[in-house]
Design a protein around this motif. Structure first.
Motif, PDB file in Angstrom:
ATOM      1  N   MET A  38       4.602   6.827 -31.243  1.00 29.83           N
ATOM      2  CA  MET A  38       3.419   6.062 -30.864  1.00 29.83           C
ATOM      3  C   MET A  38       2.326   7.040 -30.433  1.00 29.83           C
ATOM      4  SD  MET A  38       3.049   3.099 -27.964  1.00 29.83           S
ATOM      5  CE  MET A  38       3.852   1.814 -28.874  1.00 29.83           C
ATOM      6  N   SER A  39       1.121   6.826 -30.894  1.00 30.54           N
ATOM      7  CA  SER A  39       0.021   7.718 -30.555  1.00 30.54           C
ATOM      8  C   SER A  39      -0.478   7.447 -29.139  1.00 30.54           C
ATOM      9  CB  SER A  39      -1.121   7.534 -31.556  1.00 30.54           C
ATOM     10  OG  SER A  39      -1.645   6.236 -31.436  1.00 30.54           O
ATOM     11  N   SER A  40      -1.126   8.436 -28.597  1.00 31.04           N
ATOM     12  CA  SER A  40      -1.644   8.331 -27.233  1.00 31.04           C
ATOM     13  C   SER A  40      -2.923   7.520 -27.193  1.00 31.04           C
ATOM     14  CB  SER A  40      -1.934   9.727 -26.678  1.00 31.04           C
ATOM     15  OG  SER A  40      -0.752  10.460 -26.560  1.00 31.04           O
ATOM     16  N   VAL A  41      -3.111   6.834 -26.062  1.00 31.31           N
ATOM     17  CA  VAL A  41      -4.356   6.115 -25.834  1.00 31.31           C
ATOM     18  C   VAL A  41      -5.414   7.148 -25.479  1.00 31.31           C
ATOM     19  CG1 VAL A  41      -5.510   4.457 -24.319  1.00 31.31           C
ATOM     20  CG2 VAL A  41      -3.145   4.072 -24.985  1.00 31.31           C
ATOM     21  N   ASN A  42      -6.592   6.984 -26.006  1.00 29.30           N
ATOM     22  CA  ASN A  42      -7.700   7.865 -25.623  1.00 29.30           C
ATOM     23  C   ASN A  42      -8.435   7.209 -24.468  1.00 29.30           C
ATOM     24  OD1 ASN A  42      -7.322   9.912 -27.556  1.00 29.30           O
ATOM     25  ND2 ASN A  42      -8.284   8.640 -29.112  1.00 29.30           N
ATOM     26  N   TRP A  43      -8.098   7.634 -23.269  1.00 35.92           N
ATOM     27  CA  TRP A  43      -8.737   7.084 -22.079  1.00 35.92           C
ATOM     28  C   TRP A  43     -10.137   7.666 -21.970  1.00 35.92           C
ATOM     29  CZ3 TRP A  43      -5.817   3.355 -20.302  1.00 35.92           C
ATOM     30  CH2 TRP A  43      -4.431   3.447 -20.406  1.00 35.92           C
ATOM     31  N   SER A  44     -11.069   6.864 -21.559  1.00 39.33           N
ATOM     32  CA  SER A  44     -12.438   7.372 -21.391  1.00 39.33           C
ATOM     33  C   SER A  44     -12.582   7.961 -19.994  1.00 39.33           C
ATOM     34  CB  SER A  44     -13.460   6.252 -21.588  1.00 39.33           C
ATOM     35  OG  SER A  44     -13.419   5.353 -20.500  1.00 39.33           O
ATOM     36  N   ARG A  45     -13.496   8.856 -19.882  1.00 34.57           N
ATOM     37  CA  ARG A  45     -13.793   9.445 -18.576  1.00 34.57           C
ATOM     38  C   ARG A  45     -14.289   8.360 -17.621  1.00 34.57           C
ATOM     39  NH1 ARG A  45     -15.231  15.092 -17.601  1.00 34.57           N
ATOM     40  NH2 ARG A  45     -13.140  15.128 -18.447  1.00 34.57           N
ATOM     41  N   LYS A  46     -15.018   7.366 -18.153  1.00 36.17           N
ATOM     42  CA  LYS A  46     -15.505   6.256 -17.325  1.00 36.17           C
ATOM     43  C   LYS A  46     -14.353   5.481 -16.708  1.00 36.17           C
ATOM     44  CE  LYS A  46     -19.807   5.507 -19.805  1.00 36.17           C
ATOM     45  NZ  LYS A  46     -20.569   4.596 -20.677  1.00 36.17           N
ATOM     46  N   THR A  47     -13.275   5.278 -17.466  1.00 32.93           N
ATOM     47  CA  THR A  47     -12.105   4.568 -16.941  1.00 32.93           C
ATOM     48  C   THR A  47     -11.505   5.332 -15.775  1.00 32.93           C
ATOM     49  OG1 THR A  47     -11.612   3.590 -19.084  1.00 32.93           O
ATOM     50  CG2 THR A  47      -9.798   3.714 -17.529  1.00 32.93           C
ATOM     51  N   MET A  48     -11.340   6.643 -15.953  1.00 29.59           N
ATOM     52  CA  MET A  48     -10.779   7.460 -14.884  1.00 29.59           C
ATOM     53  C   MET A  48     -11.699   7.441 -13.657  1.00 29.59           C
ATOM     54  SD  MET A  48      -9.867  11.527 -14.649  1.00 29.59           S
ATOM     55  CE  MET A  48     -11.578  11.996 -14.610  1.00 29.59           C
ATOM     56  N   LEU A  49     -12.994   7.597 -13.877  1.00 29.92           N
ATOM     57  CA  LEU A  49     -13.935   7.640 -12.762  1.00 29.92           C
ATOM     58  C   LEU A  49     -14.019   6.295 -12.037  1.00 29.92           C
ATOM     59  CD1 LEU A  49     -16.802   9.833 -14.252  1.00 29.92           C
ATOM     60  CD2 LEU A  49     -15.129  10.479 -12.498  1.00 29.92           C
ATOM     61  N   LEU A  50     -14.008   5.195 -12.777  1.00 26.35           N
ATOM     62  CA  LEU A  50     -14.036   3.883 -12.142  1.00 26.35           C
ATOM     63  C   LEU A  50     -12.821   3.698 -11.233  1.00 26.35           C
ATOM     64  CD1 LEU A  50     -15.122   1.014 -11.722  1.00 26.35           C
ATOM     65  CD2 LEU A  50     -13.871   0.353 -13.803  1.00 26.35           C
TER      66      LEU A  50
ATOM     67  N   CYS B  95      -1.659   1.009 -21.352  1.00 24.90           N
ATOM     68  CA  CYS B  95      -0.877   2.254 -21.375  1.00 24.90           C
ATOM     69  C   CYS B  95       0.264   2.207 -22.388  1.00 24.90           C
ATOM     70  CB  CYS B  95      -0.320   2.524 -19.977  1.00 24.90           C
ATOM     71  SG  CYS B  95       0.474   4.146 -19.854  1.00 24.90           S
ATOM     72  N   ASP B  96       0.522   3.344 -23.007  1.00 25.69           N
ATOM     73  CA  ASP B  96       1.586   3.426 -23.996  1.00 25.69           C
ATOM     74  C   ASP B  96       2.767   4.284 -23.536  1.00 25.69           C
ATOM     75  OD1 ASP B  96       0.304   5.850 -24.087  1.00 25.69           O
ATOM     76  OD2 ASP B  96       0.206   5.967 -26.262  1.00 25.69           O
ATOM     77  N   VAL B  97       2.897   4.494 -22.230  1.00 19.59           N
ATOM     78  CA  VAL B  97       4.048   5.215 -21.690  1.00 19.59           C
ATOM     79  C   VAL B  97       5.159   4.178 -21.488  1.00 19.59           C
ATOM     80  CG1 VAL B  97       4.940   6.615 -19.792  1.00 19.59           C
ATOM     81  CG2 VAL B  97       2.596   6.957 -20.597  1.00 19.59           C
ATOM     82  N   ALA B  98       6.045   4.091 -22.458  1.00 18.96           N
ATOM     83  CA  ALA B  98       7.064   3.035 -22.476  1.00 18.96           C
ATOM     84  C   ALA B  98       8.078   3.166 -21.346  1.00 18.96           C
ATOM     85  CB  ALA B  98       7.784   3.031 -23.814  1.00 18.96           C
ATOM     86  N   GLU B  99       8.217   4.349 -20.755  1.00 19.23           N
ATOM     87  CA  GLU B  99       9.176   4.544 -19.667  1.00 19.23           C
ATOM     88  C   GLU B  99       8.727   3.884 -18.373  1.00 19.23           C
ATOM     89  OE1 GLU B  99       9.468   7.722 -22.688  1.00 19.23           O
ATOM     90  OE2 GLU B  99       7.816   7.004 -21.462  1.00 19.23           O
ATOM     91  N   CYS B 100       7.476   3.527 -18.278  1.00 21.41           N
ATOM     92  CA  CYS B 100       6.952   2.828 -17.100  1.00 21.41           C
ATOM     93  C   CYS B 100       7.040   1.328 -17.371  1.00 21.41           C
ATOM     94  CB  CYS B 100       5.505   3.234 -16.822  1.00 21.41           C
ATOM     95  SG  CYS B 100       4.775   2.333 -15.455  1.00 21.41           S
ATOM     96  N   ARG B 101       7.771   0.609 -16.543  1.00 18.06           N
ATOM     97  CA  ARG B 101       8.040  -0.814 -16.772  1.00 18.06           C
ATOM     98  C   ARG B 101       6.798  -1.699 -16.790  1.00 18.06           C
ATOM     99  NH1 ARG B 101      13.123  -2.884 -13.534  1.00 18.06           N
ATOM    100  NH2 ARG B 101      14.696  -1.717 -14.662  1.00 18.06           N
ATOM    101  N   VAL B 102       5.725  -1.289 -16.146  1.00 22.45           N
ATOM    102  CA  VAL B 102       4.541  -2.147 -16.086  1.00 22.45           C
ATOM    103  C   VAL B 102       3.516  -1.824 -17.170  1.00 22.45           C
ATOM    104  CG1 VAL B 102       4.797  -2.665 -13.638  1.00 22.45           C
ATOM    105  CG2 VAL B 102       3.413  -0.716 -14.331  1.00 22.45           C
ATOM    106  N   SER B 103       3.804  -0.850 -18.020  1.00 19.41           N
ATOM    107  CA  SER B 103       2.868  -0.491 -19.088  1.00 19.41           C
ATOM    108  C   SER B 103       2.888  -1.522 -20.205  1.00 19.41           C
ATOM    109  CB  SER B 103       3.216   0.890 -19.657  1.00 19.41           C
ATOM    110  OG  SER B 103       4.402   0.808 -20.426  1.00 19.41           O
TER     111      SER B 103
END
Length: 170
Positions: free
Chosen positions: A1-13, A151-159
């Motif tokens: 599975m490919s990674s999500v491209n998170w925006s800098r705005k998402t991180m900053l918010l 989120c696409d980190v399948a090991e995290c139950r809430v993703s």
């Protein structure tokens, strides 16, 4: 599975909601209860250091923009660990500890209402506590909407990825 491209705005918010809440929580405890303040402070230091060691340095989003409040950059104090997979358990323990420590200022406020161990709150302190609670709720909602639900980190139950995997296996 490919990674999500998170925006800098998402991180900053997410960071702009999270870090002021953490600081406001410390401010609320600063002159109300020395013991609770130092517990709060020590746990946050541990979260920033141990959490990034056990969670973020194994994540595929290590060192890049992601919605975890700037944690992916804080993790760069450690080398990326590719020898072990991402630990969903460590991630959940880290998130649980963060939620519990965020409750300490609210617990102090409740103690003050009962006259237990905490200095009295002024009207301003009650207003600041209300702002803290509102900021915390807003932060959790925004983080869930902009992070966990994408989120696409399948090991995290809430993703999102874990939820999709569970729904496919039914």
């Amino acid at each position: 599975m490919s990674s999500v491209n998170w925006s800098r705005k998402t991180m900053l918010l997410n960071a702009l909601l999270f870090w002021p809440a953490v600081i406001l929580g410390g401010y609320l405890l600063w002159d109300k209860s020395d013991v609770m303040f130092w517990i709060y402070f020590a746990i946050w230091i541990e979260i920033i250091v141990l959490g990034r060691y056990f969670v973020c340095r194994r994540c595929k989003y290590y060192g890049v923009d992601c919605p975890t409040f700037g944690y992916s950059y804080l993790a760069r104090m450690f080398r990326k660990d590719e020898s072990k997979p991402f630990s969903g358990r460590a991630c959940h323990i880290d998130a649980l500890v963060q939620m519990l420590v965020m409750l300490l200022p609210i617990l102090a406020w409740i103690f003050s209402l009962c006259g237990i161990v905490v200095a009295e709150y002024s009207k301003t302190d009650h207003i600041i506590t209300g702002i803290y609670v509102a900021l915390g709720i807003l932060m959790m909602c925004v983080h869930n909407a902009s992070g966990c639900s994408r989120c696409d980190v399948a090991e995290c139950r809430v993703s999102r990825a874990a939820k999709e995997r569970r729904s496919k296996s039914r």
